[in-house]
Design an enzyme around this catalytic site. Sequence first.
Site, mmCIF file in Angstrom:
data_model
loop_
_atom_site.group_PDB
_atom_site.id
_atom_site.type_symbol
_atom_site.label_atom_id
_atom_site.label_comp_id
_atom_site.label_asym_id
_atom_site.label_seq_id
_atom_site.Cartn_x
_atom_site.Cartn_y
_atom_site.Cartn_z
ATOM 1 N N THR A 155 47.965 -4.240 21.776
ATOM 2 C CA THR A 155 49.152 -5.056 22.045
ATOM 3 C C THR A 155 49.304 -6.160 21.003
ATOM 4 O OG1 THR A 155 47.843 -6.477 23.514
ATOM 5 C CG2 THR A 155 49.092 -4.691 24.560
ATOM 6 N N GLY A 171 41.355 -3.291 26.497
ATOM 7 C CA GLY A 171 40.901 -2.247 27.427
ATOM 8 C C GLY A 171 39.635 -2.592 28.180
ATOM 9 N N ALA A 172 39.187 -3.860 28.100
ATOM 10 C CA ALA A 172 37.910 -4.233 28.719
ATOM 11 C C ALA A 172 37.945 -4.121 30.248
ATOM 12 C CB ALA A 172 37.499 -5.649 28.299
ATOM 13 N N ASN A 249 36.557 -10.656 27.302
ATOM 14 C CA ASN A 249 35.647 -10.672 28.450
ATOM 15 C C ASN A 249 34.740 -9.448 28.494
ATOM 16 O OD1 ASN A 249 38.501 -9.607 29.309
ATOM 17 N ND2 ASN A 249 37.032 -8.547 30.615
ATOM 18 N N ASP A 294 36.116 -13.031 33.528
ATOM 19 C CA ASP A 294 37.222 -12.608 32.648
ATOM 20 C C ASP A 294 37.684 -13.770 31.773
ATOM 21 O OD1 ASP A 294 39.205 -11.047 31.449
ATOM 22 O OD2 ASP A 294 40.669 -11.402 33.042
ATOM 23 N N LYS A 321 40.538 -19.054 27.911
ATOM 24 C CA LYS A 321 40.843 -18.968 29.343
ATOM 25 C C LYS A 321 39.983 -19.906 30.180
ATOM 26 C CE LYS A 321 42.434 -14.213 30.168
ATOM 27 N NZ LYS A 321 41.990 -12.970 30.851
ATOM 28 N N ASN A 381 46.575 -18.374 28.212
ATOM 29 C CA ASN A 381 46.436 -16.937 27.951
ATOM 30 C C ASN A 381 46.912 -16.626 26.533
ATOM 31 O OD1 ASN A 381 46.570 -13.975 28.304
ATOM 32 N ND2 ASN A 381 46.178 -14.447 30.438
ATOM 33 N N TRP A 382 47.620 -15.513 26.331
ATOM 34 C CA TRP A 382 47.991 -15.110 24.962
ATOM 35 C C TRP A 382 49.135 -15.950 24.403
ATOM 36 C CZ3 TRP A 382 52.949 -14.085 23.909
ATOM 37 C CH2 TRP A 382 53.774 -13.861 25.029
ATOM 38 N N HIS A 593 54.155 -2.859 41.474
ATOM 39 C CA HIS A 593 55.383 -3.062 42.246
ATOM 40 C C HIS A 593 55.316 -4.266 43.177
ATOM 41 C CE1 HIS A 593 57.452 0.501 40.832
ATOM 42 N NE2 HIS A 593 56.347 1.204 40.993
HETATM 43 CA CA CA Z 1 40.563 -9.390 30.444
#
Ligand code: CA
Length: 671
Positions: A155, A171-172, A249, A294, A321, A381-382, A593
Amino acid sequence: MSVGAEPLKNADATPGDWLSYGRNYSEDRHSTLNEIRKSNVDSLGLVWSLNLGTSRGIETTPLAVDGILYLTGPWSIVYAVDARKGELIWTFDPQVPREYGEIACCDVVNRGLALYEGELFLGALDGRLIAIDAATGNKNWEVLTVDQSESYTITGAPRVVNGKVIIGNGGAEYGVRGYFSAYNVEDGTLNWRFYTVPGDPSLPFESKALEDAAKTWTGRWWESGGGGTAWDAFAYDPELNLLYVGVGNGSLWNQNFRSPEGGDNLYLSCILAINPSDGSLVWHYQTTPGDTWDYTATQHILLADLEVGGKKRKVLMQAPKNGFFYVLDRATGVLISAEPYVYVNWAERVDLKTGRPVETSFGRYQDINAQIFPGPAGGHNWQPMAFNPESGLVYIPARELSMVYGQPREWSYQTDKRKVNLAIGFDKNPQFRTDTMAPETQGKLIAWDPVKQREAWSVKHRSPWNAGVLSTPDLIFQGTAEGRLVAYDAYNGSTLWQAIVRSGVVAPPITYEVDGKQYLTVVAGWGGVLGRSVRFTDQYYPGTIYTFALGGQAKLPPFPKLVSELIDLPTKADSATIGLGEQHFDRFCQRCHGTPGDGGGAMPDLSYSRSEVFEQFENIVHGAYLPKGMPNFNDRLVAEEINAIKAYILNAASILRDKQTADTLQHVGLH
Ligand code: CA
């Protein structure tokens, strides 16, 4: 203009363009363009908008060169746009298989591109690195950077350093082993790769750094990948020739299961200084030893020169984080200072002598279910922060948000690579430790003094999930979840201007110049990890580019009003079926959802679906909407279970409708 090695190194000399993800190698996101100022920002107006027709989150930082914008949208699609007219020049769709939607932990987002000598570099969600001709949008080459049998995704934006394209992956949460790589810009040949965690110790280690790291792990960590994905932060100091990388993480999150006898688990949650010539490790600093929350250190890394204690220091700054703001000497990795920028209760402080956090007694939730601050969304965060060298402040898009962590009663490793594997649970011990000191959940834009290590001012937001920021000489720009782009006074945080863009914004704005005039562009597209199932606007709007300049008079684009009513279909299911449906819903549907009745976010609340959706329900769950990004559960849910899920949603909608009717009757005085 040909963007080669020198323009990238001297990006500050060309403030009219935005040449790389963080604007320069220091990633400061501070523009010296000063046509738009505090004194005239009230005449800033829309000059054009462009509806991209997308749904899902947009986290892109556009690049701007010679009046052309290059940006990315959901599913890693690339757009080139004429900034003068707001017209598409070309699009490039890498055709990411929609199955990847399921293993993208935090939406099918992309944060941007790298540009080098007429080529754009894209990290596609499915792990490909693609070189695109910036003039035509044609693909020049592509290489696969991951093993696609594992749940890797990309990403983040690539960076180009000394003729190499640097790219990591994510993907962790799905059991992968993290790494980042350098590829030759010319043809995509792999130059070097740095694994962030050691592999199976019965096999040769890839480097001395990993041999050292293996001493800080216990148990059979490699079986769950170990994690440590480098999915976002890269910065570069050309003088020191050091590439700085933020590491994520652990996989699993819970250290008790990942590395049962403890240990620091290098290089999880680390800032790494790498020699980009050969990919060797020069120094490392670990923000969260033995991560079990995390607490990624992939957050924005920002380089600056600061006067600390009367001495000019070359520093690196990060607000990972874990809630502490770190200032390090970027030549040596020595910790200068660290203080909490949001409420923190997993650690009391960071010891400046040892450089390590002093943890609280309950922080590791060993025998207790504990409400821990920050939660896995992080204090930050990002969403990129910015640094204004004139005000001396770092502007952090932060949040106050916790999560209850606990030990799972029973746990075993899921071999299905599509399933999130965390080893977090809440039910081993009934004792809950809630925090009476806890601040309310909210988003915050914090202006942080990195020398004094304290807040200068802050602005509160209703939603904890807002946009990255842009700094200009006396203004800070940030989009919000409520669909506004706001300009704040860089020195005191007062709101000086705002524009309604209707859609929640998470992407940071950029500023640039075309024909001597200053523009400001932001791409609105609500989504991301917290935007998937909640929103703070009246409806969900398509991804749209908005460009502003002084005197702009354009109107907002027309968006159709989406009719949204609770589904009204009879269900004859018994309570056992509805209960079974709820279980399956929580397991397979809820993460995207949300809970029926909550209203949905980037993904729809199914209790508001049209009746056609319920007529086609089994087909949809079995792959009919895969082209839209809805996973195919063909191998995991049979007809009976799907019908139970359907019954659960219809029943939930019926209860909600009855409640709405009762509320209406009460409102008109009939009840
Ligand atoms: Ca994570």
